[in-house]
Scaffold this motif. Structure first.
Motif, PDB file in Angstrom:
ATOM      1  N   ALA A 130       2.848  45.200 -34.175  1.00 32.41           N
ATOM      2  CA  ALA A 130       4.108  43.959 -34.759  1.00 32.41           C
ATOM      3  C   ALA A 130       5.012  45.008 -33.403  1.00 32.41           C
ATOM      4  CB  ALA A 130       4.108  44.141 -35.851  1.00 32.41           C
ATOM      5  N   VAL A 131       5.207  44.475 -32.577  1.00 31.64           N
ATOM      6  CA  VAL A 131       6.112  44.048 -31.536  1.00 31.64           C
ATOM      7  C   VAL A 131       7.027  43.704 -31.298  1.00 31.64           C
ATOM      8  CG1 VAL A 131       7.114  45.043 -29.704  1.00 31.64           C
ATOM      9  CG2 VAL A 131       5.103  45.792 -30.365  1.00 31.64           C
ATOM     10  N   GLY A 132       8.578  43.414 -32.408  1.00 36.01           N
ATOM     11  CA  GLY A 132      10.178  42.426 -32.259  1.00 36.01           C
ATOM     12  C   GLY A 132      11.321  43.007 -31.818  1.00 36.01           C
ATOM     13  N   ALA A 133      11.696  42.459 -31.597  1.00 32.98           N
ATOM     14  CA  ALA A 133      13.707  42.011 -31.463  1.00 32.98           C
ATOM     15  C   ALA A 133      13.606  42.848 -32.757  1.00 32.98           C
ATOM     16  CB  ALA A 133      13.872  40.557 -31.467  1.00 32.98           C
TER      17      ALA A 133
ATOM     18  N   SER B 108       2.315  49.666 -24.684  1.00 29.58           N
ATOM     19  CA  SER B 108       1.995  51.304 -25.358  1.00 29.58           C
ATOM     20  C   SER B 108       0.847  50.784 -26.936  1.00 29.58           C
ATOM     21  CB  SER B 108       2.711  51.404 -25.741  1.00 29.58           C
ATOM     22  OG  SER B 108       3.601  51.654 -24.871  1.00 29.58           O
ATOM     23  N   ALA B 109       1.102  49.872 -27.357  1.00 27.09           N
ATOM     24  CA  ALA B 109       0.025  49.339 -28.722  1.00 27.09           C
ATOM     25  C   ALA B 109      -1.034  49.095 -27.987  1.00 27.09           C
ATOM     26  CB  ALA B 109       0.850  48.680 -29.190  1.00 27.09           C
TER      27      ALA B 109
ATOM     28  N   VAL C  72       0.472  53.125 -30.604  1.00 27.41           N
ATOM     29  CA  VAL C  72       0.952  52.929 -31.351  1.00 27.41           C
ATOM     30  C   VAL C  72      -0.045  53.124 -33.070  1.00 27.41           C
ATOM     31  CG1 VAL C  72       2.380  51.393 -32.632  1.00 27.41           C
ATOM     32  CG2 VAL C  72       2.095  51.616 -30.283  1.00 27.41           C
ATOM     33  N   VAL C  73       0.192  53.392 -33.755  1.00 26.31           N
ATOM     34  CA  VAL C  73      -0.238  53.259 -35.518  1.00 26.31           C
ATOM     35  C   VAL C  73       0.465  52.783 -36.211  1.00 26.31           C
ATOM     36  CG1 VAL C  73      -0.972  54.880 -37.524  1.00 26.31           C
ATOM     37  CG2 VAL C  73      -1.714  55.790 -34.959  1.00 26.31           C
TER      38      VAL C  73
ATOM     39  N   ASN D 125       9.248  50.451 -32.688  1.00 28.52           N
ATOM     40  CA  ASN D 125       8.435  49.311 -32.145  1.00 28.52           C
ATOM     41  C   ASN D 125       9.342  47.935 -32.391  1.00 28.52           C
ATOM     42  OD1 ASN D 125       5.770  50.968 -32.415  1.00 28.52           O
ATOM     43  ND2 ASN D 125       6.593  50.091 -34.394  1.00 28.52           N
ATOM     44  N   VAL D 126      10.815  48.177 -32.141  1.00 26.58           N
ATOM     45  CA  VAL D 126      11.489  46.809 -32.321  1.00 26.58           C
ATOM     46  C   VAL D 126      12.481  47.523 -30.965  1.00 26.58           C
ATOM     47  CG1 VAL D 126      11.530  46.339 -35.036  1.00 26.58           C
ATOM     48  CG2 VAL D 126      13.330  47.585 -33.692  1.00 26.58           C
TER      49      VAL D 126
END
Length: 387
Positions: free
Chosen positions: A323-326, A357-358, A363-364, A339-340
Motif C-alpha cells: 500500500a502506497v498513499g498520501a 519500487s513496490a 518494499v516489504v 510508503n507515504v
C-alpha cells in the motif's frame, strides 16, 4: 451489560464505516458476552433525491441480519427542506429533529450507548440528556477532519457530542490529535480498527486461479485504487499517477479502479481515454468478492486529501499487496512512514516512484500489531467497565 450501538450507514451497500462498526460489534460481543442491540440509521430517498445524492436503491426492511448481528433499521425520510436548513441557514433540521424524538425511547434502559460518528453521537447526546445514559463515541475520519469545517452548526454540535461523552475514541492517533481543533479538555483515546479475517493472502495455487478468473495474463501486475470516487479520496490524481507509473515501469501492467461515487463521471473519462494505460473500471463490488480482488492487486494507491484510518490499506497488505498513499490522516500508521508521500509539488512523480519500487519487489510491508479487532474489543471493554 446491556449496550446499544447506534450509527448512520447502509447494510445494503457495505463500505468502510459499516464494516468497521460491524466488526467492532461482533468482536465486542464475543469478548464480553454483552447483550448488544444495534441500531442503523438510514435515509429513505425518493427517486429525485437518490439522483441528487447519488445514493443506491435500498430495500425497505425493518431488520437486517449480517453474520448473526441483527441491525434494527431506523428509517427517516430525507427532506430537501432539512438539507437546505442545515446547509444554508445553519439551523437544526426540523423534520429530522422530530424523527430523533420519536426514536429516542428505543434507547431507554441501556447501561451504555456506543455511538459512531456524528449522527450516532447526536442520538447518544440526546438520550443521555433525557435518560441519564452514559455514552462513548467513536470518530472515524470525515466526521472530524472534513464535515465540521464545512458548516458551523455541525462544528458546534460535534463539540457538544465530544464534551458529553464519557470518552471519545479515534481510529488513528493522527485523527485524535487533529480533533483538538474542535474540542480540548475531554477524554480521548485511540481505538484502532482491525482487519477482518476474510482478508488474507491466498495460497499460490488459489491466487493463480483467481487471477485467471479475472482475465489476468501470467506476469501481469496490477496497480489499483479501491474506494469511493469522491473528492476526499482525490481520485482526480489517479490518471496522472497511473500514467507516470506506466512510464517508469517496464513490465506488463494493468490499472484497476474498484468503487463508485459522485465524481466517477469526471474521473473515468480521463482514465479510459489515456492510450498509455490499460484501465479496468470495476464499480462497486460485493463485500465477499473483495478478498479475491485484493489477492490480484500488487500495489494499492491511495492519494486521498484526508483519511481517518484507511482500513483498505491494511486489507490489501494482508492479501499480499503493498500500500502506497498520501501522507494524510492515519495512512502512515497503516502503511509505514516510508510508503507515504506528502501532498505538494512533485507528489505525482514521488507517488509513482514508490509504486514502481513496490512493483520491483523493493518494499516489504506487514499490518501493524495494534490493528487487531480482538485487541480493540478488550480495550473497549476496559473502558466500559470503568464508566
Amino acid at each position: 451489560m446491556k449496550l446499544a450501538v447506534i450509527f448512520e450507514s447502509s447494510p445494503f451497500d457495505r463500505k468502510g464505516l459499516f464494516n468497521a462498526v460491524h466488526e467492532r460489534i461482533r468482536h465486542l460481543a464475543a469478548t464480553a458476552g454483552c447483550e448488544i442491540d444495534a441500531y442503523c440509521v438510514l435515509s429513505r430517498d425518493t427517486a429525485f433525491t437518490r439522483k441528487v445524492r447519488h445514493t443506491p436503491v435500498a430495500p425497505r426492511k425493518d431488520e437486517v441480519v449480517t453474520d448473526g448481528i441483527t441491525y434494527r433499521m431506523l428509517w427517516y425520510d430525507f427532506s430537501i427542506m432539512d438539507h437546505l436548513t442545515v446547509e444554508y441557514l445553519h439551523r437544526r433540521p426540523l423534520l429530522f429533529g422530530r424523527f430523533m424524538k420519536k426514536v429516542l425511547p428505543l434507547l431507554q434502559g441501556y447501561d451504555c450507548i456506543l455511538a459512531h460518528s456524528f449522527t450516532g453521537g447526536l442520538f447518544a447526546l440526546e438520550a443521555s440528556a433525557r435518560y441519564g445514559i452514559p455514552y462513548f463515541v467513536t470518530w472515524h475520519g470525515s466526521d472530524v477532519h472534513t464535515h465540521p469545517w464545512k458548516n458551523p452548526l455541525v462544528l458546534e454540535w460535534t463539540r457538544k457530542v465530544m464534551e458529553g461523552a464519557v470518552c471519545n475514541f479515534f481510529v488513528s492517533r493522527t485523527l485524535m490529535d487533529f480533533s483538538s481543533a474542535i474540542c480540548t479538555g475531554v477524554p480521548k483515546e485511540v481505538l484502532y480498527n482491525g482487519v477482518s479475517e476474510n482478508f488474507f493472502r491466498f495460497p499460490d495455487r488459489q491466487r493463480e486461479n483467481v487471477r485467471r478468473k479475472y482475465g489476468l495474463e501470467e506476469g501481469t501486475k496490477v496497480v489499483a485504487f479501491v474506494g469511493s470516487l469522491v473528492r476526499v479520496k482525490n481520485p482526480d490524481l489517479l490518471q496522472p499517477v497511473f500514467s507516470k507509473v506506466r512510464e517508469k515501469y517496464e513490465g506488463p501492467l494493468e490499472f484497476w479502479v474498484v468503487g463508485d461515487g459522485k465524481i466517477r463521471s469526471k474521473v473515468e473519462p480521463a482514465l479510459v481515454s489515456d492510450p498509455s494505460i490499460v484501465v479496468r473500471m470495476w464499480g462497486n463490488r460485493p463485500s465477499d468478492e473483495m478478498p479475491s480482488i485484493m489477492n490480484c492487486i500488487d500495489v494499492l494507491v491511495l492519494p486521498s486529501r484526508n483519511e481517518g484510518l484507511p482500513l483498505v490499506c491494511a486489507e490489501a497488505i494482508r492479501c499480499g499487496a503493498v500500500a502506497v498513499g498520501a501522507d494524510v490522516g492515519g495512512t502512515a500508521e497503516v502503511a509505514g512512514r516510508s510508503n507515504v508521500v506528502p501532498h505538494g509539488e512533485g507528489f505525482v512523480d514521488a507517488m509513482a516512484s514508490k509504486v514502481v519500487s513496490a512493483l520491483n519487489g523493493e518494499v516489504v510491508q506487514s499490518v501493524p500489531d495494534n490493528l487487531d479487532w480482538n485487541r480493540t474489543a478488550l480495550k473497549e471493554l476496559e473502558f466500559l467497565r470503568k464508566r
